[in-house]
Design an enzyme around this catalytic site. Structure first.
Site, PDB file in Angstrom:
ATOM      1  N   HIS A 187     -35.624 -70.393  29.575  1.00  0.00           N
ATOM      2  CA  HIS A 187     -34.407 -71.129  29.240  1.00  0.00           C
ATOM      3  C   HIS A 187     -33.460 -70.972  30.432  1.00  0.00           C
ATOM      4  CE1 HIS A 187     -35.907 -69.800  25.252  1.00  0.00           C
ATOM      5  NE2 HIS A 187     -35.350 -70.892  24.764  1.00  0.00           N
ATOM      6  N   ASP A 245     -31.725 -67.696  30.464  1.00  0.00           N
ATOM      7  CA  ASP A 245     -32.560 -66.513  30.681  1.00  0.00           C
ATOM      8  C   ASP A 245     -32.513 -66.095  32.140  1.00  0.00           C
ATOM      9  OD1 ASP A 245     -33.546 -66.720  28.058  1.00  0.00           O
ATOM     10  OD2 ASP A 245     -35.218 -67.972  28.694  1.00  0.00           O
TER      11      ASP A 245
END
Length: 437
Positions: free
Chosen positions: A101, A104
């Site tokens: 993501h 992340d």
């Protein structure tokens, strides 16, 4: 450069007789199964969120995982260091892909402009490490569920400004995914759903979501990104009801909103069980609709009612999964992504290796067993024979689409009674599968 896993060598295949916990017993990347090497068939991917951002915290306890390289901050410097850690880990593991993501890999800034600038900095480092190691990006996605702005959803939010912010975030995530050579882009609608229908205009929210997807596709085309878009079904958590409930709900949405051929599915085991299905059911449902794009490999705990995202260790389950994937001929541009986390009690860094090695071996063993079942043909022959009454006569007329109710009535009036049923041999089939394990 610092080595973050100095005591772990490159993981090699040593065969079923090996007692080395840091070796593959069944995953041999070069072994050929139904015309494909295991590397190309399974296309293993390491997820960034659980593996490099997980802390072991839960609603009842503080973080437990030891990650000596991480200073616990959201600084750009710490994020850059994580890139080095991630690529060392994935390289030693021998996995060909990773997934992330946006949040992340890249911390959020004080504004969208700052967040995008930071993302570009991290993406530059990711691209450098990809070139250095040969590890590629299976898919990227945007985190549209963690920040408080998304408490009412993102593409289904009742707040038009939040909707616009989500669109801008996805726009940037698609661009970065494209720049890194990502082969897919995933949409997980974690908060695209509702908690209470009394305050929800479901029709309007679903219409907004469809418009969002068409805008995303239009932008992807405009920048030359031809990767596969994927929906990831999940019925609940964090909302009470998510619109992407299961494969059937996703395919209904895709079909009625003109997204056929644009969006396929990324199926996750633990999400399938939360929806009351098996993973094999969800995969097969997606496959027969030409919509099986990729999988998230994990498992849940049948004694717990939530998404535990554990590493797969059940050979029956991976055999079932591989029977579907082999029937399809593989996953194309998709892959087998370990959306799985070590449990909070497994807190040493080396536990990350044990977990992934076990998962990869479990899938490799399932692939070999599934291939053996298919090669023998006993199961396939039984299923074909079970439906043989549709191969000729009135059955063939039904399947060709030429039968009417009047035809079927006339047929039965003349025959008088249906032919006797034959046994489904369910226990025999289950015993048959056991013979291969």
């Amino acid at each position: 450069m610092a080595e973050y896993f100095p005591d772990v060598p490159e993981i090699k295949f040593e065969g079923p007789g090996s007692k080395n916990p840091l070796a593959y017993k069944h995953y041999n990347p070069e072994e050929v199964i139904e015309g494909q090497t295991m590397r190309d068939l399974l296309r293993f991917s390491v997820c960034y969120w659980h593996t490099f951002r997980g802390t072991g915290s839960d609603p009842f306890g503080a973080p437990t995982l030891s990650r000596p390289w991480d200073d616990g901050t959201d600084s750009v410097e710490n994020a850059l260091k994580r890139v080095d850690v991630a690529f060392e880990f994935i390289s030693k593991l021998g996995a060909p892909y990773y997934c992330f993501h946006d949040r992340d890999v890249s911390p959020e800034g004080s504004s969208l402009k700052e967040s995008n600038k930071i993302f570009d900095t991290i993406a530059s480092k990711l691209k450098e490490k990809q070139a250095e190691t040969g590890i590629q990006l299976l898919w990227g996605t945007a985190n549209l569920f963690s920040h408080p702005r998304y408490l009412h959803g993102a593409a289904t939010s009742c707040n038009a400004d939040v909707y616009a912010y989500a669109a801008a975030q996805v726009k940037k995530a698609i661009e970065v995914t494209h720049s890194l050579g990502g082969e897919n882009y995933v949409f997980w609608g974690g908060r695209e759903g509702y908690m209470n229908l009394y305050n929800t205009d479901m029709n309007r929210e679903l219409d907004h979501l469809a418009k969002f997807m068409h805008m995303a596709h239009d932008h992807a085309k405009s920048i030359g990104f031809d990767g596969q878009f994927l929906f990831e079904p999940k019925p609940k958590e964090p909302t009470k009801h998510q619109y992407d409930f299961d494969a059937a709900a996703c395919l209904n949405f895709i079909g009625r909103n003109g997204l056929d051929g644009i969006v396929k599915l990324n199926i996750e085991t633990n999400h399938a069980t939360l929806a009351g299905h098996t993973m094999m059911h969800e995969l097969e449902y997606a496959r027969i609709h030409d919509a099986l794009g990729s999988i998230d490999a994990n498992t849940g705990d049948l004694l717990l009612g939530w998404d535990t995202d554990q590493f797969p260790t059940d050979i029956y389950m991976t055999t079932q999964i591989m029977m579907v994937l082999l029937e399809q001929g593989g996953l194309g541009s998709g892959g087998t992504n370990f959306d799985a986390k070590v449990r909070r009690e497994s807190f040493d860094p080396i536990d990350l290796f044990y977990a992934h090695i076990g998962g990869m071996d479990t899938f490799a063993r399932g692939a070999k067993i599934a291939a053996a079942i298919r090669a023998d043909g006993v199961l396939n022959d039984f299923v074909k024979d079970r439906y043989s009454s549709f191969n000729e006569g009135i059955g063939a007329k039904v399947e060709s689409g030429t039968a009417t109710f009047a035809d079927l009535e006339a047929y039965m009036l003349e025959k008088g009674e249906a032919a006797p049923n034959t046994s489904g041999r369910q226990e025999w089939i289950e015993n048959l599968i056991n013979e291969y394990l």
